[in-house]
Design a protein around this motif. Structure first.
Motif, short mmCIF file in Angstrom:
data_model
loop_
_atom_site.label_atom_id
_atom_site.label_comp_id
_atom_site.label_asym_id
_atom_site.label_seq_id
_atom_site.Cartn_x
_atom_site.Cartn_y
_atom_site.Cartn_z
N SER A 1 0.88 -1.26 0.01
CA SER A 1 -0.07 -0.10 -0.08
C SER A 1 0.87 1.47 -0.13
CB SER A 1 -0.80 0.02 1.03
OG SER A 1 -1.75 -1.10 1.27
N GLU B 1 -4.33 0.81 -2.02
CA GLU B 1 -4.34 -0.19 -1.00
C GLU B 1 -4.01 -1.58 -1.65
OE1 GLU B 1 -4.49 0.26 2.25
OE2 GLU B 1 -4.78 2.41 2.31
N LYS B 2 -3.12 -2.43 -0.83
CA LYS B 2 -3.05 -3.83 -1.21
C LYS B 2 -2.95 -4.16 -3.04
CE LYS B 2 -5.42 -5.42 2.93
NZ LYS B 2 -4.17 -5.20 3.82
N ASP C 1 2.46 -5.28 2.97
CA ASP C 1 0.95 -5.79 3.58
C ASP C 1 1.22 -7.25 3.84
OD1 ASP C 1 -0.56 -3.47 3.75
OD2 ASP C 1 -0.63 -3.22 1.76
#
Length: 189
Positions: free
Chosen positions: A101, A112-113, A154
């Motif tokens: 991220s 994100e991700k 992550d």
């Protein structure tokens, strides 16, 4: 009097039942999974094709499940038109792949991700695998604003990553040298 009392109790029961049903959550909808969230992520700024250049420190996989020149089906779509596409393997490498991220250096909303950035695309990283929560910079150029961004790890997966050619199942666009698809995201044709 008894008729009115029964009618009132019945009406009150119906009203209570309607009120309760309006407050309950729709249980027929399946819960969103992390894969669905990834599929919904906007990848409009992603460089689907690449030059095919790889970091000089990246090691070729010795015995990949999907050898160079073979075909496989992509089972996980990081972006629209990828899932279910037939991929031709153009590179296979042993590495640690990361879900990251980050704030794009070009501005815009936080990504994100994102799947995947490999260890060799990180700037001065510690030894692989990096633990979730680690912050490091990347020189990857998969998406606009990714190069030189500080990324948050992550998830780390030690795996074989593949560079693939495929045709988008939604647009018909030919994608060449796409980076990266993990071994777990491919199935035999």
């Amino acid at each position: 009097m008894k008729f009115n009392k029964r009618w009132s109790v019945g009406l009150l029961s119906v009203v209570a039942l309607i009120s309760l049903s309006a407050c309950t959550e729709d249980q027929t909808k399946p819960a969103s999974t992390s894969n669905e969230a990834a599929e919904e992520m906007d990848h409009s700024t992603m460089n689907h094709s690449s030059s095919g250049e790889v970091p000089v420190t990246l090691k070729k996989a010795e015995n990949p499940k999907f050898p160079i020149g073979s075909t496989a089906i992509i089972t996980d779509g990081h972006m629209e038109g990828m899932k279910g596409a037939e991929a031709t393997i153009v590179g296979a490498y042993t590495t640690t792949a990361y879900v990251i991220s980050y704030e794009p250096t070009s501005g815009g909303k936080r990504i994100e991700k994102h799947k995947w950035v490999i260890h060799e695309e990180l700037i001065d990283p510690q030894e692989a695998p990096l633990a979730p929560g680690t912050e490091v910079k990347t020189d990857a150029t998969h998406m606009e604003g990714m190069e030189n961004a500080t990324v948050l790890i992550d998830e780390a997966v030690q795996t074989t990553v593949y560079m693939v050619d495929y045709t988008s199942t939604t647009s018909g666009e030919a994608v060449t040298n796409h980076k990266w698809v993990t071994e777990e995201e491919l199935s035999p044709k």
